[in-house]
Design a protein around this motif. Structure first.
Motif, mmCIF file in Angstrom:
data_model
loop_
_atom_site.group_PDB
_atom_site.id
_atom_site.type_symbol
_atom_site.label_atom_id
_atom_site.label_comp_id
_atom_site.label_asym_id
_atom_site.label_seq_id
_atom_site.Cartn_x
_atom_site.Cartn_y
_atom_site.Cartn_z
ATOM 1 N N GLN A 104 -7.663 15.169 -6.208
ATOM 2 C CA GLN A 104 -7.091 16.470 -6.554
ATOM 3 C C GLN A 104 -5.888 16.862 -5.701
ATOM 4 N N VAL A 105 -5.566 16.086 -4.672
ATOM 5 C CA VAL A 105 -4.492 16.435 -3.746
ATOM 6 C C VAL A 105 -3.500 15.272 -3.668
ATOM 7 N N VAL A 106 -2.212 15.600 -3.691
ATOM 8 C CA VAL A 106 -1.170 14.616 -3.453
ATOM 9 C C VAL A 106 -0.250 15.121 -2.354
ATOM 10 N N VAL A 107 0.359 14.207 -1.627
ATOM 11 C CA VAL A 107 1.358 14.519 -0.609
ATOM 12 C C VAL A 107 2.707 14.080 -1.158
ATOM 13 N N ALA A 108 3.645 15.015 -1.252
ATOM 14 C CA ALA A 108 4.954 14.696 -1.835
ATOM 15 C C ALA A 108 5.857 15.911 -1.773
ATOM 16 N N ASP A 109 7.173 15.675 -1.772
ATOM 17 C CA ASP A 109 8.156 16.736 -1.944
ATOM 18 C C ASP A 109 8.084 17.779 -0.822
ATOM 19 N N MET A 114 5.777 10.387 5.897
ATOM 20 C CA MET A 114 4.319 10.527 5.830
ATOM 21 C C MET A 114 3.615 9.896 7.030
ATOM 22 N N VAL A 115 4.313 9.033 7.760
ATOM 23 C CA VAL A 115 3.663 8.291 8.842
ATOM 24 C C VAL A 115 2.940 9.205 9.837
ATOM 25 N N PRO A 116 3.563 10.308 10.313
ATOM 26 C CA PRO A 116 2.852 11.144 11.292
ATOM 27 C C PRO A 116 1.534 11.714 10.793
ATOM 28 N N LEU A 117 1.398 11.907 9.485
ATOM 29 C CA LEU A 117 0.165 12.498 8.972
ATOM 30 C C LEU A 117 -1.052 11.624 9.234
ATOM 31 N N HIS A 118 -0.863 10.312 9.287
ATOM 32 C CA HIS A 118 -1.989 9.427 9.573
ATOM 33 C C HIS A 118 -2.598 9.767 10.933
ATOM 34 N N ILE A 163 7.887 7.881 2.288
ATOM 35 C CA ILE A 163 6.923 7.103 3.068
ATOM 36 C C ILE A 163 7.129 7.279 4.574
ATOM 37 N N LEU A 164 8.365 7.136 5.031
ATOM 38 C CA LEU A 164 8.611 7.266 6.466
ATOM 39 C C LEU A 164 8.156 8.622 6.986
ATOM 40 N N GLY A 200 0.774 -1.240 0.000
ATOM 41 C CA GLY A 200 0.000 0.000 0.000
ATOM 42 C C GLY A 200 0.801 1.283 0.000
ATOM 43 N N TRP A 201 2.108 1.217 0.271
ATOM 44 C CA TRP A 201 2.879 2.462 0.321
ATOM 45 C C TRP A 201 2.757 3.262 -0.981
ATOM 46 N N MET A 202 2.690 2.559 -2.092
ATOM 47 C CA MET A 202 2.658 3.233 -3.387
ATOM 48 C C MET A 202 1.475 4.196 -3.501
#
Length: 409
Positions: A95-100, A294-298, A291-292, A72-74
């Motif tokens: 419409q929204v992505v998390v990246a960079d 992004m973990v806090p955002l959950h 990915i690492l 699921g990370w992808m």
């Protein structure tokens, strides 16, 4: 009056429907901070964040290894983007992505926007926007042979629709402003500025870094074209947490971002010749998702969803209003000027105080466990985060500031 102000803080805390959520934040042993007033620069971590990070390292990373990508990370950039859009941005799915970082996403969206308006030579921006926004557009203008139209904004206020209407015309490709001004906290009339820009055929790009998670945002309703923002302020994503980008659905087949990486390809693992953009907002991706990071955002999006952005904004208005009351009663007689909007409808989540010599007080404030934010040449920003800050904490922090000012010659 001092007792009255303290009693008011206590009453506001007692009536605060979000008060119980403060217990969710991590407070280490020996914590030396009595008043953290810099939530508009770096949010505090949640207990759940520490647990999620530990679990991720031990179970997903160590346990699943490379299989985590197919687990699921992808899909995290889009899944978290959709969640963020629903909880905090007023954006429908896709419409929204998390990246960079915010800077990289600003570049991607700005370059894509000006390229989508060929023949138009102007980019409109304001003189007091955050440095990154200005620097990125300066670089793009030089790169693409475009001109910058600067709107002079008062650092004590911010961009106004009438200023935009004076300069936007049929030669304008893009306008870029901050929803909440980083210096003053001015809350822009986003919907009206979008309307003005669109009437001239220009695209709009909004920096939401100082509003997301503190101010209710309605990108779809406002007719925004593009937006970016960071996740380490009111969203408590941690130092250097990845940013997010919004690309309105109607523009997704038209705009083409310039950093063409494998993750934004329609079929990332084909590894074939030539770049074919993925459909939808996924085309904004470039390299491997962080990915690492992004973990806090959950955890933080769970908390924000539980609280509700409307309740968060309501408390933010009360917190900043209380800051104004303390500033007027305690600090104005000591030469401190408020340089943020008094009108709550035009005020974001922080209040800026100005006085010559503030810089000399920073070390003493930290020594006394009070951490505000300082902005040169002479401004202290008081940014109480609604989910983690109490009214009593604001009272403690500004009482220390008052005492230090009283000792100054």
């Amino acid at each position: 009056m001092t007792d009255d102000l303290l009693k008011r803080a206590e009453a506001l805390d007692a009536a605060d429907p979000l008060a119980h959520l403060r217990e969710r934040f991590l407070t280490p042993d020996g914590f030396d901070v009595v008043s953290y007033l810099d939530g508009n620069s770096l949010g505090r971590p949640l207990q759940a964040t520490a647990q999620l990070l530990d679990s991720f390292v031990r179970e997903q990373w160590a346990g699943r290894l490379i299989r985590g990508w197919t687990d699921g990370w992808m899909e995290w950039p889009l899944q978290l983007g959709d969640r963020l859009g629903a909880v905090a941005l007023g954006a429908a799915a896709g419409q929204v992505v998390v990246a960079d970082s915010t800077t990289v996403l600003l570049y991607k969206l700005s370059r894509a926007a000006v390229d989508a308006r060929p023949g138009r030579r102007k980019i409109v921006l304001d003189t007091d926007n955050f440095p990154t926004d200005r620097y990125v557009l300066e670089g793009i203008a030089a790169e693409r042979g475009l001109s910058l139209t600067w709107i002079e904004t008062d650092p004590a206020t911010g961009i106004r629709p009438e200023q935009v209407a004076e300069v936007v015309d049929e030669d304008t490709a893009l306008v870029l402003f901050s929803h909440v001004a980083y210096r003053s906290g001015w809350l822009a009339d986003t919907a009206e500025i979008n309307r003005i820009a669109h009437a001239a055929g220009a695209l709009t790009l909004w920096d939401l870094s100082h509003s997301v998670g503190s101010v209710d945002v309605h990108l779809d309703e406002w007719g925004a074209d593009l937006a970016v923002g960071c996740t380490y302020k009111y969203l408590n994503g941690g130092p250097g947490a990845p940013a997010f980008a919004y690309l309105r659905r109607e523009l997704q087949g038209e705009l083409r971002q310039p950093i063409q990486g494998w993750m934004g390809h329609r079929a990332s693992f084909e590894m074939g010749p030539g770049h074919e953009p993925a459909e939808g907002a996924r085309a904004l991706l470039s390299g491997t998702p962080p990915i690492l990071a992004m973990v806090p955002l959950h955890a933080n999006l769970d908390l924000l969803a539980e609280a509700g952005i409307e309740a968060v904004r309501a408390k933010s208005v009360l917190l900043t209003g209380y800051v104004l009351d303390l500033a007027d009663e305690w600090l104005a007689p000591l030469g401190v000027e408020v340089v943020s909007p008094r009108d709550a409808a035009r005020r974001g989540g922080h209040v800026t105080l100005r006085r010559p010599g503030f810089e000399q007080l920073l070390e003493s404030l930290w020594d006394n466990g009070v951490i505000p934010d300082y902005r040169r040449p002479d401004g202290i920003r008081v940014g109480p985060a609604p989910l983690s800050t109490s009214f009593a904490e604001v009272h403690r922090g500004l009482s220390v500031l008052r005492a230090l000012l009283e000792k100054q010659p």
